[in-house]
Scaffold this active site. Structure first.
Site, mmCIF file in Angstrom:
data_model
loop_
_atom_site.group_PDB
_atom_site.id
_atom_site.type_symbol
_atom_site.label_atom_id
_atom_site.label_comp_id
_atom_site.label_asym_id
_atom_site.label_seq_id
_atom_site.Cartn_x
_atom_site.Cartn_y
_atom_site.Cartn_z
ATOM 1 N N LYS A 122 0.807 -1.221 0.000
ATOM 2 C CA LYS A 122 0.000 0.000 0.000
ATOM 3 C C LYS A 122 0.833 1.260 0.000
ATOM 4 O O LYS A 122 0.344 2.331 -0.357
ATOM 5 C CB LYS A 122 -0.948 0.011 1.213
ATOM 6 C CG LYS A 122 -2.030 -1.040 1.116
ATOM 7 C CD LYS A 122 -3.181 -0.729 2.047
ATOM 8 C CE LYS A 122 -4.287 -1.764 1.876
ATOM 9 N NZ LYS A 122 -5.354 -1.591 2.849
ATOM 10 N N LYS A 204 -9.802 -11.509 -7.775
ATOM 11 C CA LYS A 204 -10.802 -11.649 -6.711
ATOM 12 C C LYS A 204 -11.850 -10.551 -6.831
ATOM 13 O O LYS A 204 -11.511 -9.412 -7.168
ATOM 14 C CB LYS A 204 -10.097 -11.463 -5.357
ATOM 15 C CG LYS A 204 -10.021 -12.716 -4.524
ATOM 16 C CD LYS A 204 -9.173 -12.507 -3.282
ATOM 17 C CE LYS A 204 -9.879 -11.767 -2.166
ATOM 18 N NZ LYS A 204 -9.082 -11.720 -0.934
ATOM 19 N N LYS A 207 -13.933 -4.447 -3.974
ATOM 20 C CA LYS A 207 -14.511 -3.117 -4.135
ATOM 21 C C LYS A 207 -13.590 -2.218 -4.947
ATOM 22 O O LYS A 207 -14.020 -1.199 -5.475
ATOM 23 C CB LYS A 207 -14.805 -2.496 -2.774
ATOM 24 C CG LYS A 207 -13.552 -2.384 -1.926
ATOM 25 C CD LYS A 207 -13.776 -1.557 -0.693
ATOM 26 C CE LYS A 207 -12.455 -1.142 -0.068
ATOM 27 N NZ LYS A 207 -11.618 -2.259 0.352
#
Ligand code: TRP
Length: 341
Positions: A122, A204, A207
């Site tokens: 991240k 996968k 969102k």
């Protein structure tokens, strides 16, 4: 003793989910149905982890966070988290999480946090501008788990390192200051299906997908669900069979069909061996719409009754605090913090 798990002999489960977007079929079949099943024989504590959600680098919108926190709580209840059997609460309502995280900050090392794969992902290419909260995320997660003496933590594969870290921090604390914490183990939740994106079936369902067309949200209208399945990406050989590598789209449809109709993938594949892709898509859409109908109805009902939702969450927070407060107290004493007179 206030530790419910120890007094009933049942395992204590803790898990959390971030209010970072609408709940989708991947969350539902990959994690939440497992949370619901675990309630049968464990003492479960589930949290909407809003303090974790505010570590995200870019998209912090206070009004949206508040809304998503309520929506996620409504969805969890709608899916079947049962406040009569389990403790469901909003993380920030139990201040002990933030305080224990501080104590653990003084036990965790800079090196081990810097090595966490999720942080490296991240923060890649921008580490000077990500928040300290993002760096510290796994320490807060450690506090979440250890406050409740959780022995089992149902999480996806991507959280394994965080649970290992929680064990390491707990063990280090116990070794330095005396036995306060129970060391948790990660368990893969009893997964109904690993759901892939309908448009990009090798990814996968998430969102953060590039388009919502591939993501089925639990609050989607039935027509929208049908449309998403109709445009699901398959392949061109026309054969309905399970082959994750060569036929990810068709296999994903079969997995979803199986999970929503309590069958095995093989059974679902056999039944549709003679179907065309169009018929298969219709069947999956119908199964998903039927599966979601009661969940959607309950979630919407709760979302519309904010007072009831807030009452459930206040009750959950009070019960969570009954376990968390004495744990924190022991940790404070063990570390030598002077008890207030
Ligand atoms: N980090 C977890 C996730 O992204 C969410 C989480 C926060 C959690 N605290 C937790 C999961 C404690 C399990 C236990 O999925």
């Amino acid at each position: 003793m206030t530790d419910g798990a120890a007094s009933t002999g049942r395992a204590r489960v803790f898990s959390g989910m971030q209010p970072s977007g609408a709940v989708h079929l991947g969350n539902l079949l990959g994690a939440l149905t497992g949370w619901v099943t675990l309630q049968e024989d464990a003492d479960c504590v589930y949290s909407v982890v809003d303090l974790h959600a505010i570590t995200a680098p870019d998209d912090h919108d206070p009004a949206l966070l508040r809304q998503r926190t309520l929506d996620l709580a409504a969805a969890l209840l709608g899916v079947g988290v049962d406040p009569a059997r389990s403790t469901l609460f909003v993380q920030s309502h139990v201040r002990e999480h933030a305080e224990l995280a501080w104590l653990f900050n003084c036990v965790a090392t800079f090196g081990e946090l810097g090595r966490m794969p999720q942080f490296k992902d991240k923060s890649a290419g921008r580490d000077a501008s990500v928040s300290v909260g993002l760096f510290d995320y796994p320490v807060l997660q450690t506090a979440d788990i250890l406050l409740y003496h959780a022995t089992k933590v149902p999480v996806g594969e991507d959280q394994r390192h965080h649970i290992e870290l929680a064990r390491d921090i707990g063990q280090r604390f116990n070794h330095r200051f005396g036995e306060v914490f129970t060391l948790p183990t990660a368990i893969l939740p009893p997964v109904a299906a690993r759901v892939m994106d309908l448009q990009e079936p090798t990814r996968k369902m998430s969102k953060s997908a590039s388009s919502e067309k591939g993501v089925v949200f639990i609050l989607d209208e039935p027509d929208a669900v049908a449309a998403k399945f109709r445009s699901a990406v398959t392949d061109s050989d026309g054969e309905v069979r399970v082959d994750r590598a060569a036929k990810p789209g068709v296999t994903n449809l079969l997995e979803i069909l199986a999970a929503t109709t309590s069958r095995t993938v093989e059974q679902a594949a056999d039944e549709h061996a003679a179907s065309g892709y169009g018929a298969l898509k219709t069947a999956v859409a119908e199964a998903v719409i039927a599966f979601l109908a009661p969940i959607r109805a309950r979630s919407l009902e709760l979302a519309a009754d904010q007072a009831e939702l807030e009452r459930i969450l206040a009750d959950g927070a009070a019960r969570a605090r009954e376990i968390a407060a004495p744990t924190l107290e022991r940790a404070r004493l063990a570390m030598g913090l002077l008890p207030p007179a």
